[in-house]
Design a protein around this motif. Structure first.
Motif, PDB file in Angstrom:
ATOM      1  N   LYS A 285      -3.072  -5.220  10.076  1.00 58.62           N
ATOM      2  CA  LYS A 285      -2.026  -5.437   9.304  1.00 58.62           C
ATOM      3  C   LYS A 285      -2.530  -6.611   8.128  1.00 58.62           C
ATOM      4  N   SER A 286      -3.328  -7.575   8.740  1.00 58.74           N
ATOM      5  CA  SER A 286      -3.791  -8.655   7.695  1.00 58.74           C
ATOM      6  C   SER A 286      -4.938  -8.101   7.131  1.00 58.74           C
ATOM      7  N   THR A 287      -5.700  -7.278   7.554  1.00 56.99           N
ATOM      8  CA  THR A 287      -6.689  -6.519   6.727  1.00 56.99           C
ATOM      9  C   THR A 287      -6.196  -5.821   5.557  1.00 56.99           C
ATOM     10  N   LEU A 288      -5.174  -5.132   5.665  1.00 49.29           N
ATOM     11  CA  LEU A 288      -4.341  -4.492   4.772  1.00 49.29           C
ATOM     12  C   LEU A 288      -4.016  -5.597   3.679  1.00 49.29           C
ATOM     13  N   LEU A 289      -3.391  -6.681   4.134  1.00 52.45           N
ATOM     14  CA  LEU A 289      -2.916  -7.606   2.996  1.00 52.45           C
ATOM     15  C   LEU A 289      -4.072  -8.153   2.125  1.00 52.45           C
ATOM     16  N   ARG A 290      -5.218  -8.264   2.878  1.00 54.78           N
ATOM     17  CA  ARG A 290      -6.281  -8.796   2.420  1.00 54.78           C
ATOM     18  C   ARG A 290      -7.057  -7.979   1.286  1.00 54.78           C
ATOM     19  N   MET A 291      -6.749  -6.706   1.545  1.00 49.34           N
ATOM     20  CA  MET A 291      -7.491  -5.623   0.588  1.00 49.34           C
ATOM     21  C   MET A 291      -6.508  -5.635  -0.649  1.00 49.34           C
ATOM     22  N   ILE A 292      -5.162  -5.814  -0.277  1.00 58.50           N
ATOM     23  CA  ILE A 292      -4.213  -5.767  -1.378  1.00 58.50           C
ATOM     24  C   ILE A 292      -4.286  -7.004  -2.403  1.00 58.50           C
ATOM     25  N   VAL A 293      -4.727  -8.189  -2.084  1.00 61.82           N
ATOM     26  CA  VAL A 293      -5.034  -9.168  -2.811  1.00 61.82           C
ATOM     27  C   VAL A 293      -6.453  -9.514  -3.223  1.00 61.82           C
ATOM     28  N   GLY A 294      -7.298  -8.421  -2.953  1.00 64.35           N
ATOM     29  CA  GLY A 294      -8.705  -8.396  -3.440  1.00 64.35           C
ATOM     30  C   GLY A 294      -9.757  -9.313  -2.614  1.00 64.35           C
ATOM     31  N   LEU A 295      -9.193  -9.659  -1.610  1.00 62.41           N
ATOM     32  CA  LEU A 295     -10.256 -10.620  -0.642  1.00 62.41           C
ATOM     33  C   LEU A 295     -11.115  -9.867   0.087  1.00 62.41           C
ATOM     34  N   LEU A 296     -10.820  -8.326   0.355  1.00 64.23           N
ATOM     35  CA  LEU A 296     -11.695  -7.530   1.188  1.00 64.23           C
ATOM     36  C   LEU A 296     -11.659  -6.245   0.350  1.00 64.23           C
ATOM     37  N   PRO A 297     -13.042  -5.674   0.418  1.00 66.48           N
ATOM     38  CA  PRO A 297     -13.058  -4.260  -0.281  1.00 66.48           C
ATOM     39  C   PRO A 297     -12.879  -3.330   0.517  1.00 66.48           C
ATOM     40  N   MET A 298     -12.313  -2.159   0.083  1.00 70.84           N
ATOM     41  CA  MET A 298     -12.214  -1.046   1.033  1.00 70.84           C
ATOM     42  C   MET A 298     -13.264   0.148   1.335  1.00 70.84           C
ATOM     43  N   ALA A 299     -13.323   0.524   2.412  1.00 67.31           N
ATOM     44  CA  ALA A 299     -14.207   1.698   2.474  1.00 67.31           C
ATOM     45  C   ALA A 299     -13.916   2.643   1.602  1.00 67.31           C
ATOM     46  N   GLN A 300     -12.911   3.225   1.513  1.00 69.60           N
ATOM     47  CA  GLN A 300     -12.231   4.515   0.846  1.00 69.60           C
ATOM     48  C   GLN A 300     -11.060   4.320   0.286  1.00 69.60           C
ATOM     49  N   GLY A 301     -10.792   5.201  -0.608  1.00 61.11           N
ATOM     50  CA  GLY A 301      -9.436   5.195  -1.278  1.00 61.11           C
ATOM     51  C   GLY A 301      -9.342   4.175  -2.629  1.00 61.11           C
ATOM     52  N   GLU A 302      -8.235   4.322  -2.844  1.00 63.49           N
ATOM     53  CA  GLU A 302      -7.886   3.312  -4.058  1.00 63.49           C
ATOM     54  C   GLU A 302      -6.400   2.539  -3.793  1.00 63.49           C
ATOM     55  N   ILE A 303      -6.704   1.364  -4.668  1.00 65.71           N
ATOM     56  CA  ILE A 303      -5.561   0.516  -4.337  1.00 65.71           C
ATOM     57  C   ILE A 303      -5.136  -0.016  -5.986  1.00 65.71           C
ATOM     58  N   LYS A 304      -3.615   0.328  -6.297  1.00 68.52           N
ATOM     59  CA  LYS A 304      -3.305   0.158  -7.691  1.00 68.52           C
ATOM     60  C   LYS A 304      -2.135  -0.957  -7.712  1.00 68.52           C
TER      61      LYS A 304
END
Length: 250
Positions: A52-71
């Motif tokens: 859950k927290s990992t997902l939020l950190r990806m959305i705010v640009g603090l963690l890079p995703m391994a695959q996929g895209e965030i808009k």
């Protein structure tokens, strides 16, 4: 009276497209797709370690995703520049209670970015800070050190920090952890009031099933692994506003 559908009136704010994330060879999030629309309130529930927290950190640009895209607001995150449109309140454990800053300084820090990190705070920015302190009801403790405050007061200060730029999207990571039940209820009432009366979108991780279900409904709109998404859609808020307008005109 004609009420346009949510799809017609409300654009996507966050779009997750086939997101995956691994930590030390352990798959935390796998092929997750989900969309948050303008003025939605999305509650995220899941077990510890679900991502859950990992997902939020990806959305705010603090963690890079391994695959996929965030808009964000229709733009790929790698090109997104308008970060002042997003307010973020991280988990309380990310905060050092010995950090030597006053409440006012913490709230003002929400204005800082790479462009104005070393600029002097203007009068208009001081007014923004005063407004955020007033909205959160903490102007009387603006001069206190943040570590001297109760858990509820600290969370109001961090929320004021996130609100200082008048964001379109507010992201909250377990904001009621470590505060008493009465303060939790008051805090949740505050943010649901903000959702109903301000043009904002909310994305919140919480373990409080009762409060989440009471506002967002008992059935998740979507599940991915151990993560469940509870949603109060924008059109539900819009329909409430239409009913209120009709009542006032009758």
């Amino acid at each position: 009276m004609f009420t346009p559908s949510s799809d017609e009136c409300h654009q996507p704010v966050v779009e997750l497209e086939h997101i995956s994330f691994s930590y030390r060879d352990q798959q935390v999030i796998s092929d997750l797709s989900f969309a948050v629309k303008e003025r939605d309130f999305v509650g995220i529930i899941g077990s510890n370690g679900a991502g859950k927290s990992t997902l939020l950190r990806m959305i705010v640009g603090l963690l890079p995703m391994a695959q996929g895209e965030i808009k964000l607001f229709g733009e790929p995150i790698r090109k997104f520049k308008d970060w002042e449109r997003i307010g973020y309140v991280p988990q309380k454990k990310a905060f050092n209670p010995l950090f030597p800053a006053t409440v006012r300084e913490v709230v003002l820090s929400g204005l800082y970015n790479k462009k104005n990190l070393f600029r002097r705070v203007s009068k208009s920015q001081q007014q923004q800070c005063d407004d955020a302190l007033e909205v959160m009801g903490i102007q009387s403790i603006a001069g206190k050190r943040i570590g001297e405050l109760s858990g509820g007061q600290q969370q109001r200060a961090f929320l004021a920090r996130a609100m200082i730029n008048h964001p379109d999207l507010l992201i909250l990571d377990e904001p009621t952890v470590g505060i008493d039940a009465k303060t939790q209820a008051d805090f949740f009432e505050l943010i649901t009031h903000m959702h109903q009366h301000h043009h904002m979108t909310f994305l919140m991780v919480s373990h409080d099933m009762y409060m989440m279900e009471n506002y967002l409904g008992k059935e998740p709109k979507q599940s991915s692994g151990s993560i469940q998404f509870y949603v109060r859609h924008s059109h539900e808020i819009q329909n409430c506003e239409v009913r209120d307008l009709q009542h006032s005109l009758s």
